[in-house]
Design a protein around this motif. Structure first.
Motif, PDB file in Angstrom:
ATOM      1  N   MET A 298      -3.374   6.693   3.869  1.00 23.86           N
ATOM      2  CA  MET A 298      -2.082   7.256   3.488  1.00 23.86           C
ATOM      3  C   MET A 298      -1.958   8.679   4.024  1.00 23.86           C
ATOM      4  O   MET A 298      -2.955   9.388   4.166  1.00 23.86           O
ATOM      5  CB  MET A 298      -1.927   7.275   1.959  1.00 23.86           C
ATOM      6  N   ILE A 300       0.512  12.267   3.476  1.00 23.02           N
ATOM      7  CA  ILE A 300       1.589  12.955   2.774  1.00 23.02           C
ATOM      8  C   ILE A 300       1.611  14.423   3.187  1.00 23.02           C
ATOM      9  O   ILE A 300       0.556  15.044   3.379  1.00 23.02           O
ATOM     10  CB  ILE A 300       1.457  12.825   1.229  1.00 23.02           C
ATOM     11  N   ASP A 308      11.222   8.847  -0.040  1.00 27.63           N
ATOM     12  CA  ASP A 308       9.960   8.394   0.535  1.00 27.63           C
ATOM     13  C   ASP A 308       8.775   9.144  -0.064  1.00 27.63           C
ATOM     14  O   ASP A 308       7.716   8.569  -0.302  1.00 27.63           O
ATOM     15  CB  ASP A 308       9.987   8.570   2.051  1.00 27.63           C
ATOM     16  N   ARG A 309       8.982  10.433  -0.301  1.00 31.28           N
ATOM     17  CA  ARG A 309       7.915  11.217  -0.916  1.00 31.28           C
ATOM     18  C   ARG A 309       7.639  10.738  -2.339  1.00 31.28           C
ATOM     19  O   ARG A 309       6.485  10.682  -2.777  1.00 31.28           O
ATOM     20  CB  ARG A 309       8.305  12.690  -0.906  1.00 31.28           C
ATOM     21  N   LYS A 312       5.484   7.699  -2.100  1.00 27.51           N
ATOM     22  CA  LYS A 312       4.123   8.051  -1.736  1.00 27.51           C
ATOM     23  C   LYS A 312       3.365   8.645  -2.929  1.00 27.51           C
ATOM     24  O   LYS A 312       2.201   8.306  -3.182  1.00 27.51           O
ATOM     25  CB  LYS A 312       4.122   9.047  -0.578  1.00 27.51           C
ATOM     26  N   GLU A 313       4.035   9.537  -3.658  1.00 33.25           N
ATOM     27  CA  GLU A 313       3.377  10.169  -4.800  1.00 33.25           C
ATOM     28  C   GLU A 313       3.013   9.144  -5.866  1.00 33.25           C
ATOM     29  O   GLU A 313       1.933   9.199  -6.462  1.00 33.25           O
ATOM     30  CB  GLU A 313       4.272  11.262  -5.386  1.00 33.25           C
ATOM     31  N   LYS A 315       2.406   5.969  -5.367  1.00 29.86           N
ATOM     32  CA  LYS A 315       1.289   5.152  -4.866  1.00 29.86           C
ATOM     33  C   LYS A 315      -0.018   5.933  -4.926  1.00 29.86           C
ATOM     34  O   LYS A 315      -1.070   5.384  -5.296  1.00 29.86           O
ATOM     35  CB  LYS A 315       1.570   4.704  -3.430  1.00 29.86           C
ATOM     36  N   LEU A 331      -6.878   9.260   1.780  1.00 32.54           N
ATOM     37  CA  LEU A 331      -5.626  10.007   1.774  1.00 32.54           C
ATOM     38  C   LEU A 331      -5.772  11.254   2.632  1.00 32.54           C
ATOM     39  O   LEU A 331      -6.733  12.015   2.464  1.00 32.54           O
ATOM     40  CB  LEU A 331      -5.263  10.420   0.342  1.00 32.54           C
ATOM     41  N   SER A 333      -3.810  14.746   3.525  1.00 38.27           N
ATOM     42  CA  SER A 333      -2.758  15.533   2.902  1.00 38.27           C
ATOM     43  C   SER A 333      -2.837  16.987   3.343  1.00 38.27           C
ATOM     44  O   SER A 333      -3.870  17.470   3.811  1.00 38.27           O
ATOM     45  CB  SER A 333      -2.880  15.452   1.372  1.00 38.27           C
ATOM     46  N   LYS A 552       9.160   6.488   7.533  1.00 40.46           N
ATOM     47  CA  LYS A 552       8.561   6.603   6.202  1.00 40.46           C
ATOM     48  C   LYS A 552       7.065   6.841   6.256  1.00 40.46           C
ATOM     49  O   LYS A 552       6.480   7.335   5.296  1.00 40.46           O
ATOM     50  CB  LYS A 552       8.857   5.336   5.396  1.00 40.46           C
ATOM     51  N   GLU A 553       6.449   6.481   7.384  1.00 39.23           N
ATOM     52  CA  GLU A 553       5.000   6.637   7.495  1.00 39.23           C
ATOM     53  C   GLU A 553       4.604   8.079   7.785  1.00 39.23           C
ATOM     54  O   GLU A 553       3.705   8.626   7.146  1.00 39.23           O
ATOM     55  CB  GLU A 553       4.466   5.736   8.607  1.00 39.23           C
TER      56      GLU A 553
END
Length: 801
Positions: A298, A300, A308-309, A312-313, A315, A331, A333, A552-553
């Protein structure tokens, strides 16, 4: 209330939270009880507590208890943090904790960030926001509102219990100094709590002395033994002199060993910059796909649209939850998960940062009781003089050197504090410079900003490294506010660089700046193509959708072109008002009566500040009510001018305040002040028998009820028929018979015409904090009551101003 009785109340109210009802034997920690006692006893507080120790709930419970017990305490709480992700996480957690609890009052918990503009007018009871939102509002230059609306939120800020979380992450050269000096001015007016997980002993004592605040250090052994979340957990530190490498990250991830009951493997990779995070993400993803590994990956960072954020948050919180025993996930980030988000990992890989940031980051590794984790610390991917940005080079290097000394060791709270004190020593000189800046700074910037707000000062007063906002849109309707679209944040310097790369291949426009009008006309915004080199922080820009991509990715992309992406409008409740010519017809009397009907809720909201102002200005309840009524009655007198009335289609009423328009009406706000000035002077000096400064305070509220910086009155003419109309309606509006008689007897004092434009900037002279606080409370009541009354009149779904 005695201390024993207060302690019993605190225990009872903690038991009424969601956790208190679900957990057998639940009780607040020792330090949490002391926090509530301190705040409710009228002391301001500086709280130092380790990550995961429950300091958010500790700081909020005094507000809940104060309102449940109906004691003299603010009816509004503004909780400010440095990170948007922290805001989102805390909002969710506290919303559940409070509103799924068993309290008499249902608290309106709201969220306000640059991306989630759900409460731009700070109307909620508990508002979670970023410090740049709250500080910019406190300095009358709110970044999520147009400059015309700069005076709306100050009344909310200064009638609130203020909490500033993760204070060590505030910019020492700007927001740290601004907040400290602002709180120094307000320390005897409103309650506040400053919270931090990492700060040097010297700095925390300096703040306490400066702000007359009590210190509670929940990281001391006598408190830690009581905090169950801190018991038995270990984070072992490993230093690597190379930069992040995808292959090693995957290898270490695959070596994670857990028990039969916990089969999860959770790794977090922390990068200092978005480009670094995207590179590592691509490298890891490529290797995982090449080796046919099923590990989830993932990404972010700050350049995702809100929807979308959010996904993600959610998930991330699910995959990295302490209760998820099956996750196999890596992840990648940036700082967006550095503070507050309630997740844990087995391994963390992090680029070196300042000690404050570093200690926050590792709070996402082995976060809970009896967990064991490993933290690998690397040099950064970047090179050159600016390789350690956004962190201070000396502090970052000193942090790396201090961590090298404990390579292979467990980092506990006591050792963390030793490293903080070592990094912020005389060599880095950070504490000394921070204290010196505060000591050598005057608070005159506060009054200057209130008098003449200038968003260009944002970098000096709030945050030096700040993003600009971008909306990707080909065209915006003339009467639609650009602030009503979802936006993305990006560094202006990164945007300049990327735009220059595109600019070489096209003659088309790439970026437009938003131009705001300063008058109270209907057309608030125009747009102008801007030179790429003139893109600056804290501004809103419109980008041409022919030259940008988004997915979105990975978020905002510059590599792909000719992608038609249009940013969505915000929800109705979050929008700024867009003028609509289809007003329902409303008489002047109906308008001012409807506004008056909305006042009570706003007075309750700002009751704490209003009580202070009544005492300061020697006003009783009747005096304050009369001031509100006079302000409402007079604020739209400029609409009675002949030209304004003729610009509207009237069918039912002699004098209207709203109706469908024939053509553009003239301005009316400053004219309203000029019409009533002589009568206003009589009202303050003869009727109220009060100091003349109230003339300026009421006058400023009338002038700026549409736009904050109006300074001119245009020529106008009001017929004597309008004067007779007022004589007929006054008895239906004012509460007090003596005020009705006073206004009617002085009606000839109204200035019914002006033959030339006038500069009225010298007519208003607010000089002190108290003067401005009164103005801010009065203009908030006027503008929001007007907003709500107009909303009901037109049956709009959105809130309007």
């Amino acid at each position: 209330m005695t201390n024993n009785k207060l302690e019993a109340k605190i225990n009872d109210y903690y038991g009424q939270t969601k956790s208190g009802q679900e957990i057998d034997g639940f009780s607040p920690f020792k330090y949490q009880k002391e926090v509530a006692q301190t705040i409710l006893n009228g002391e301001n507080l500086i709280l130092q507590a380790p990550t995961g120790a429950g300091k958010t709930l500790a700081s909020i419970m005094p507000f809940v208890i104060g309102n449940e017990e109906k004691i003299d305490f603010p009816k509004k709480l503004i909780y400010s943090t440095p990170r948007r992700t922290l805001v989102n996480s805390l909002y969710t957690d506290i919303y559940d904790e409070i509103n799924q609890g068993n309290f008499d009052k249902e608290f309106d918990v709201t969220l306000q960030t640059g991306e989630k503009k759900e409460d731009r007018y700070f109307s909620g009871d508990i508002i979670f926001t970023t410090f740049d939102q709250s500080l910019s509002s406190a300095l009358s230059m709110p970044i999520s509102l147009s400059k015309r609306l700069g005076n709306v939120n100050l009344g909310a800020v200064f009638s609130s219990y203020l909490i500033f979380d993760e204070f060590h992450l505030f910019d020492l050269s700007s927001s740290y100094t601004t907040t400290t000096l602002l709180l120094e001015k307000l320390k005897d007016k409103i309650p506040f709590c400053i919270m931090t997980a990492t700060i040097s002993r010297e700095r925390i004592q300096y703040l306490a002395d400066k702000l007359d605040a009590k210190i509670i250090r929940a990281d001391k052994p006598e408190y830690l033994k009581d905090i169950v979340t801190q018991q038995g957990k270990e984070r072992k530190i490993f230093i690597r002199n190379n930069s992040l490498q995808a292959k090693k990250i995957i290898n270490l991830h695959n070596q994670i060993e857990n028990t039969d009951a916990d089969q999860s493997k959770k790794s977090i990779v922390m990068c200092n910059r978005v480009e670094n995070a995207k590179k590592i993400y691509d490298d890891i993803k490529e290797l995982l796909e090449k080796n046919n590994e099923e590990t989830d990956i993932m990404l972010i960072h700050s350049r995702f649209l809100d929807k979308d954020r959010n996904m993600k948050e959610r998930k991330i919180k699910k995959m990295f939850s302490k209760d998820n025993k099956q996750s196999d996930v890596i992840l990648i980030s940036t700082q967006v998960i550095e503070v507050g988000i309630d997740i844990t990992s087995d391994i963390m890989h992090t680029e070196i940062s300042s000690i404050d940031s570093f200690l926050q980051r590792i709070g996402r590794c082995a976060r809970y009781r009896n967990q064991k984790g490993q933290v690998y610390v690397y040099d950064v991917l970047n090179e050159g003089d600016k390789k350690y940005l956004p962190y201070d080079r000396d502090v970052t290097v000193k942090t790396f050197e201090a961590l090298e000394k404990i390579d292979g060791q467990v980092l506990n709270p006591e050792l963390s504090q030793e490293i903080i004190n070592e990094v912020y020593s005389e060599e880095t000189n950070v504490d000394a410079l921070a204290n010196e800046k505060i000591d050598n700074s005057t608070d005159d910037f506060i009054l200057k900003s209130w008098k003449n707000p200038d968003k260009s000062q944002f970098k000096d007063l709030i945050r030096h490294v700040i993003a600009c906002s971008v909306v990707i849109k080909k065209w915006i309707v003339d009467k639609m506010s650009p602030y009503n679209y979802q936006s993305l944040s990006i560094s202006p310097w990164t945007l300049r660089k990327k735009l220059k790369e595109i600019d070489n291949d096209t003659d088309d426009w790439l970026v437009k700046e938003v131009i705001e009008r300063d008058d109270d006309s209907d057309f608030k915004y125009t747009y102008r193509a801007v030179d790429i080199n003139n893109i600056y922080p804290n501004n809103l820009y419109i980008l041409n959708p022919d030259y940008f991509s988004y997915n979105k990715e990975k978020g905002l992309q510059f590599e792909e072109k000719n992608k038609e992406i249009e940013f969505d409008l915000l929800p109705y409740s979050a929008r700024e008002f867009d003028y609509d010519e289809q007003y329902n017809e409303e008489s002047y009397l109906q308008h001012i009566c409807r506004i008056k009907d909305e006042v009570r809720d706003l007075e309750i909201e700002m009751n704490y500040l209003i009580n202070f102002l009544k005492e300061k200005f020697n006003l009783n309840d009747g005096d304050f009510r009369n001031i509100i009524e006079f302000t409402i009655w007079s604020h739209d007198l400029g609409k009675l001018q002949d030209e304004w009335q003729l610009a509207h289609k009237k069918s039912k009423y002699e004098f209207i305040a709203h109706a469908e328009r024939n053509n553009k009406p003239p301005s009316h706000a400053a004219e309203s002040f000029w019409v009533c000035l002589s009568l206003l002077e009589d009202f303050v000096l003869d009727y109220l028998n009060k100091d003349g400064i109230l003339i300026d305070i009421i006058g400023k509220s009338i002038i700026s009820h549409h736009s904050i910086n109006l300074t001119r009155v245009d020529k106008y003419n009001i017929s004597k028929v309008a004067k007779n109309y007022l004589l007929n309606i006054n008895a239906k509006f004012f509460t007090e018979d003596s005020l009705i008689n006073f206004i009617n007897e002085g009606i000839d004092r109204l200035y019914l015409n002006s033959r030339a434009s006038e500069d009225i900037s010298d007519e208003i002279r607010l000089k002190t904090i108290e003067h401005y606080l009164f103005y801010f409370s009065l203009v908030r009541i006027l503008r929001l009551a007007d907003q709500r009354a107009t909303k009901k009149l037109n049956q709009f779904e959105e809130e309007v101003i």
